[in-house]
Every structure is written in structure tokens, then in C-alpha cells.
Scaffold this motif. Structure first.
Motif, PDB file in Angstrom:
ATOM      1  N   ALA A  51       0.828  -1.210   0.000  1.00 54.62           N
ATOM      2  CA  ALA A  51       0.000   0.000   0.000  1.00 54.62           C
ATOM      3  C   ALA A  51       0.869   1.269   0.000  1.00 54.62           C
ATOM      4  CB  ALA A  51      -0.920  -0.028   1.211  1.00 54.62           C
ATOM      5  N   GLY A  52       0.203   2.422   0.037  1.00 56.64           N
ATOM      6  CA  GLY A  52       0.858   3.713  -0.210  1.00 56.64           C
ATOM      7  C   GLY A  52       2.004   4.037   0.733  1.00 56.64           C
ATOM      8  N   ARG A  53       1.882   3.710   2.015  1.00 56.98           N
ATOM      9  CA  ARG A  53       2.890   4.137   2.985  1.00 56.98           C
ATOM     10  C   ARG A  53       4.262   3.509   2.723  1.00 56.98           C
ATOM     11  NH1 ARG A  53       2.375   6.182   8.476  1.00 56.98           N
ATOM     12  NH2 ARG A  53       4.317   5.784   9.569  1.00 56.98           N
ATOM     13  N   TYR A  54       4.267   2.220   2.369  1.00 57.81           N
ATOM     14  CA  TYR A  54       5.553   1.526   2.158  1.00 57.81           C
ATOM     15  C   TYR A  54       5.893   1.384   0.677  1.00 57.81           C
ATOM     16  CZ  TYR A  54       5.214   0.708   7.080  1.00 57.81           C
ATOM     17  OH  TYR A  54       5.112   0.912   8.422  1.00 57.81           O
ATOM     18  N   ASP A  55       4.865   1.298  -0.152  1.00 52.29           N
ATOM     19  CA  ASP A  55       5.033   1.418  -1.596  1.00 52.29           C
ATOM     20  C   ASP A  55       6.065   0.469  -2.204  1.00 52.29           C
ATOM     21  OD1 ASP A  55       4.569   2.334  -4.065  1.00 52.29           O
ATOM     22  OD2 ASP A  55       5.654   4.227  -3.859  1.00 52.29           O
ATOM     23  N   LEU A  56       5.726  -0.795  -2.167  1.00 53.56           N
ATOM     24  CA  LEU A  56       6.569  -1.839  -2.751  1.00 53.56           C
ATOM     25  C   LEU A  56       6.843  -1.577  -4.237  1.00 53.56           C
ATOM     26  CD1 LEU A  56       7.664  -4.405  -1.476  1.00 53.56           C
ATOM     27  CD2 LEU A  56       5.653  -5.617  -2.253  1.00 53.56           C
ATOM     28  N   ALA A  57       5.967  -0.773  -4.846  1.00 59.68           N
ATOM     29  CA  ALA A  57       6.085  -0.495  -6.275  1.00 59.68           C
ATOM     30  C   ALA A  57       7.418   0.152  -6.627  1.00 59.68           C
ATOM     31  CB  ALA A  57       4.941   0.407  -6.718  1.00 59.68           C
ATOM     32  N   ARG A  58       8.059   0.775  -5.621  1.00 59.92           N
ATOM     33  CA  ARG A  58       9.354   1.410  -5.896  1.00 59.92           C
ATOM     34  C   ARG A  58      10.361   0.410  -6.424  1.00 59.92           C
ATOM     35  NH1 ARG A  58      11.057   3.694  -0.430  1.00 59.92           N
ATOM     36  NH2 ARG A  58       9.572   2.173   0.309  1.00 59.92           N
ATOM     37  N   PHE A  59      10.177  -0.867  -6.069  1.00 59.93           N
ATOM     38  CA  PHE A  59      11.129  -1.886  -6.516  1.00 59.93           C
ATOM     39  C   PHE A  59      10.554  -2.692  -7.683  1.00 59.93           C
ATOM     40  CE2 PHE A  59      11.653  -1.068  -2.009  1.00 59.93           C
ATOM     41  CZ  PHE A  59      12.964  -0.633  -1.996  1.00 59.93           C
ATOM     42  N   GLY A  60       9.512  -2.196  -8.288  1.00 57.61           N
ATOM     43  CA  GLY A  60       8.881  -2.916  -9.396  1.00 57.61           C
ATOM     44  C   GLY A  60       8.206  -4.182  -8.925  1.00 57.61           C
ATOM     45  N   MET A  61       7.754  -4.195  -7.661  1.00 59.35           N
ATOM     46  CA  MET A  61       7.239  -5.425  -7.063  1.00 59.35           C
ATOM     47  C   MET A  61       5.738  -5.391  -6.826  1.00 59.35           C
ATOM     48  SD  MET A  61       9.550  -7.769  -6.207  1.00 59.35           S
ATOM     49  CE  MET A  61       8.431  -8.533  -5.077  1.00 59.35           C
ATOM     50  N   GLU A  62       5.068  -4.415  -7.378  1.00 56.27           N
ATOM     51  CA  GLU A  62       3.672  -4.230  -6.987  1.00 56.27           C
ATOM     52  C   GLU A  62       2.709  -5.127  -7.746  1.00 56.27           C
ATOM     53  OE1 GLU A  62       5.162  -2.709  -9.182  1.00 56.27           O
ATOM     54  OE2 GLU A  62       3.933  -1.478 -10.515  1.00 56.27           O
ATOM     55  N   VAL A  63       3.213  -5.848  -8.725  1.00 51.16           N
ATOM     56  CA  VAL A  63       2.294  -6.587  -9.588  1.00 51.16           C
ATOM     57  C   VAL A  63       1.965  -7.944  -8.963  1.00 51.16           C
ATOM     58  CG1 VAL A  63       1.783  -7.106 -11.990  1.00 51.16           C
ATOM     59  CG2 VAL A  63       3.620  -5.547 -11.449  1.00 51.16           C
ATOM     60  N   PHE A  64       1.176  -7.938  -7.907  1.00 43.05           N
ATOM     61  CA  PHE A  64       0.696  -9.200  -7.337  1.00 43.05           C
ATOM     62  C   PHE A  64      -0.255  -9.820  -8.361  1.00 43.05           C
ATOM     63  CE2 PHE A  64       2.337  -7.542  -3.422  1.00 43.05           C
ATOM     64  CZ  PHE A  64       2.602  -8.659  -2.651  1.00 43.05           C
ATOM     65  N   ARG A  65      -0.005 -11.076  -8.728  1.00 42.47           N
ATOM     66  CA  ARG A  65      -0.812 -11.702  -9.779  1.00 42.47           C
ATOM     67  C   ARG A  65      -1.896 -12.588  -9.181  1.00 42.47           C
ATOM     68  NH1 ARG A  65      -0.195  -8.429 -13.400  1.00 42.47           N
ATOM     69  NH2 ARG A  65      -1.307  -9.846 -14.771  1.00 42.47           N
ATOM     70  N   ALA A  66      -3.067 -12.529  -9.788  1.00 41.18           N
ATOM     71  CA  ALA A  66      -4.185 -13.334  -9.298  1.00 41.18           C
ATOM     72  C   ALA A  66      -4.059 -14.780  -9.733  1.00 41.18           C
ATOM     73  CB  ALA A  66      -5.494 -12.746  -9.801  1.00 41.18           C
ATOM     74  N   SER A  67      -3.288 -15.032 -10.796  1.00 43.10           N
ATOM     75  CA  SER A  67      -3.109 -16.408 -11.266  1.00 43.10           C
ATOM     76  C   SER A  67      -1.684 -16.872 -10.972  1.00 43.10           C
ATOM     77  CB  SER A  67      -3.368 -16.475 -12.778  1.00 43.10           C
ATOM     78  OG  SER A  67      -2.828 -17.676 -13.280  1.00 43.10           O
ATOM     79  N   PRO A  68      -1.525 -18.056 -10.342  1.00 40.45           N
ATOM     80  CA  PRO A  68      -0.166 -18.545 -10.085  1.00 40.45           C
ATOM     81  C   PRO A  68       0.636 -18.747 -11.364  1.00 40.45           C
ATOM     82  CG  PRO A  68      -1.815 -20.222  -9.530  1.00 40.45           C
ATOM     83  CD  PRO A  68      -2.560 -18.962  -9.839  1.00 40.45           C
ATOM     84  N   ARG A  69      -0.060 -18.941 -12.479  1.00 41.03           N
ATOM     85  CA  ARG A  69       0.657 -19.176 -13.744  1.00 41.03           C
ATOM     86  C   ARG A  69       1.379 -17.924 -14.220  1.00 41.03           C
ATOM     87  NH1 ARG A  69      -1.397 -24.171 -14.664  1.00 41.03           N
ATOM     88  NH2 ARG A  69      -3.540 -24.397 -13.989  1.00 41.03           N
ATOM     89  N   GLN A  70       1.009 -16.760 -13.659  1.00 38.90           N
ATOM     90  CA  GLN A  70       1.699 -15.523 -14.043  1.00 38.90           C
ATOM     91  C   GLN A  70       2.663 -15.069 -12.947  1.00 38.90           C
ATOM     92  OE1 GLN A  70      -1.620 -12.942 -14.665  1.00 38.90           O
ATOM     93  NE2 GLN A  70      -2.134 -13.842 -16.643  1.00 38.90           N
ATOM     94  N   ALA A  71       2.843 -15.894 -11.911  1.00 42.22           N
ATOM     95  CA  ALA A  71       3.660 -15.466 -10.776  1.00 42.22           C
ATOM     96  C   ALA A  71       4.901 -16.339 -10.653  1.00 42.22           C
ATOM     97  CB  ALA A  71       2.843 -15.563  -9.496  1.00 42.22           C
ATOM     98  N   ASP A  72       5.989 -15.750 -10.132  1.00 48.75           N
ATOM     99  CA  ASP A  72       7.182 -16.558  -9.891  1.00 48.75           C
ATOM    100  C   ASP A  72       7.735 -16.360  -8.481  1.00 48.75           C
ATOM    101  OD1 ASP A  72       8.105 -14.019 -10.304  1.00 48.75           O
ATOM    102  OD2 ASP A  72       9.459 -14.507 -11.952  1.00 48.75           O
ATOM    103  N   LEU A  73       6.988 -15.645  -7.638  1.00 49.52           N
ATOM    104  CA  LEU A  73       7.400 -15.510  -6.239  1.00 49.52           C
ATOM    105  C   LEU A  73       6.228 -15.858  -5.334  1.00 49.52           C
ATOM    106  CD1 LEU A  73       9.235 -14.606  -3.901  1.00 49.52           C
ATOM    107  CD2 LEU A  73       8.430 -12.279  -4.273  1.00 49.52           C
ATOM    108  N   MET A  74       6.470 -16.806  -4.410  1.00 47.72           N
ATOM    109  CA  MET A  74       5.440 -17.140  -3.437  1.00 47.72           C
ATOM    110  C   MET A  74       5.871 -16.577  -2.083  1.00 47.72           C
ATOM    111  SD  MET A  74       4.007 -20.825  -2.221  1.00 47.72           S
ATOM    112  CE  MET A  74       2.556 -20.915  -3.255  1.00 47.72           C
ATOM    113  N   ILE A  75       5.038 -15.670  -1.536  1.00 46.03           N
ATOM    114  CA  ILE A  75       5.302 -15.165  -0.184  1.00 46.03           C
ATOM    115  C   ILE A  75       4.323 -15.890   0.729  1.00 46.03           C
ATOM    116  CG2 ILE A  75       5.377 -13.142   1.313  1.00 46.03           C
ATOM    117  CD1 ILE A  75       5.730 -11.411  -1.215  1.00 46.03           C
ATOM    118  N   VAL A  76       4.835 -16.842   1.508  1.00 47.85           N
ATOM    119  CA  VAL A  76       3.954 -17.598   2.402  1.00 47.85           C
ATOM    120  C   VAL A  76       3.756 -16.745   3.651  1.00 47.85           C
ATOM    121  CG1 VAL A  76       3.561 -19.778   3.602  1.00 47.85           C
ATOM    122  CG2 VAL A  76       4.903 -19.733   1.491  1.00 47.85           C
TER     123      VAL A  76
END
Ligand code: SF4
Length: 188
Positions: A51-76
Motif C-alpha cells: 500500500a501507499g505508505r511503504y510502496d513496494l512499487a518502488r522496486f517494481g514489485m507491486e504486480v501481485f498476480r491473481a493467477s499462479p501461472r503468471q507469478a514466480d514468487l510465493m510469499i507464504v
């Protein structure tokens, strides 16, 4: 990038492989897309990190994908119950390779305070883990730090014959290590 995937494993070791390793590592570490799912309270911190306060997007990391087939990082993010374990494994299996995992928080890393029959005592019992993130819960800054450390790890990842050599060395070191029943210390 599509051309490189798979081909790099067939290159003989040497200058060309080292160059491809660097190039693949650079592209992979800068295009991590996490899968969207959270298991418990740690997930609230993960959401805060996006979200806005920490803004993960600064590292190009904001694209959480709804489909696992489009994702390559699992944050458990959170404890894994025995009931959820097969689901977590299925999502992991559906993700695109190469893929990486962060065990976020004490529960995902080791079961945490839930030392009971209902909770998997560490998600590494069901999937491989690249980064263990301590804390209950870890703050968003800690998650961001873990992601940056994972970037570093991915950037230095070896491929093909270089990776096989590392695996052999690690196996040899594990076989040469002192058996745990002979270890002295807190348990002795
Ligand atoms: S580590 Fe703490 S915050 Fe995270 S899931 Fe476990 S109990 Fe919840």
C-alpha cells in the motif's frame, strides 16, 4: 527472455555461460511477480507493504498476480494449517519456473507458537524455501528487505554445469558433516 529460458542449461561452462548467467539473473531479479494470497495475520503486513505508505512499487514489485501461472514468487504469509498444505503446494506447482519462495514470519518458517497437530511446522516441509523471514509479524520494511536480499540471490544464481558443481559441493559438505546425534550443545 523467452529465448534464454531453457537454453542456458545447455551451454557448456565458460565465458558464454557466465555472461548468460549475469544477463538472466539481472532480468529475473527485476521482474519478480508475487502470487496473491495470504494465510493469516502476516498477510496484513504484506498488504501494508504493497500500500501507499511503504510502496513496494518502488522496486517494481507491486504486480501481485491473481493467477499462479503468471507469478514466480510465493510469499507464504502466515501459518500453514494441514488443511491448507495441499492447496499451497498446488499453487506452487502451478507457478511458472524458475520460481522462488519467502517464508514470511515465525509461523511460516517454523510453525511459530503453534506447536500442535493442526499446523505444519515450517512450510519447507511442503515446498522449497529461499528466504526465511523472522518476526511475529515481520514489519513491511522487513519484507521489503527480504525481497531485496532475494533479488541479490537471484542475481548471483548459477546455471547449467556451474549449478551442478555447487549442488555436488553442497551434497559432499552435508555428507562430511558431523551427524546430528553426535552434536554437543544445548541438547547434550
Ligand atoms: S508469525 Fe505471528 S503474525 Fe505471522 S501468522 Fe504467525 S502469529 Fe500471525
Amino acid at each position: 527472455m523467452g529465448l534464454i529460458v531453457g537454453l542456458e542449461e545447455k551451454l557448456p561452462s565458460g565465458f558464454l555461460l557466465t555472461t548468460v548467467e549475469k544477463l538472466a539473473g539481472y532480468m529475473r531479479k527485476n521482474s519478480l511477480w508475487p502470487a496473491t494470497f495470504g494465510l493469516a495475520c502476516c498477510a496484513i503486513e504484506m498488504m501494508a507493504a504493497g500500500a501507499g505508505r511503504y510502496d513496494l512499487a518502488r522496486f517494481g514489485m507491486e504486480v501481485f498476480r491473481a493467477s499462479p501461472r503468471q507469478a514466480d514468487l510465493m510469499i507464504v504469509a502466515g501459518r500453514v494449517s494441514n488443511k491448507m498444505a495441499p492447496v499451497v503446494r498446488q499453487i506452487y506447482d502451478q507457478m511458472a519456473a524458475p520460481k522462488w519462495t519467502i517464508a514470511m514470519g515465525a509461523c511460516a518458517s517454523s510453525g511459530g507458537m503453534f506447536n500442535n497437530y493442526a499446523i505444519v511446522q515450517g512450510v519447507d516441509h511442503i515446498i522449497p524455501v529461499d528466504i526465511y523471514l523472522p518476526g511475529c509479524p515481520p514489519r513491511p520494511e522487513m519484507l521489503m528487505d527480504a525481497i531485496l536480499k532475494l533479488h541479490e540471490q537471484i542475481g548471483n544464481e548459477k546455471l547449467g554445469p556451474n549449478r551442478e558443481k555447487i549442488i555436488k559441493d553442497v551434497e559432499a559438505a552435508a555428507l562430511a558433516a558431523k551427524p546430528t546425534h553426535q552434536l554437543k550443545g544445548l541438547l547434550a
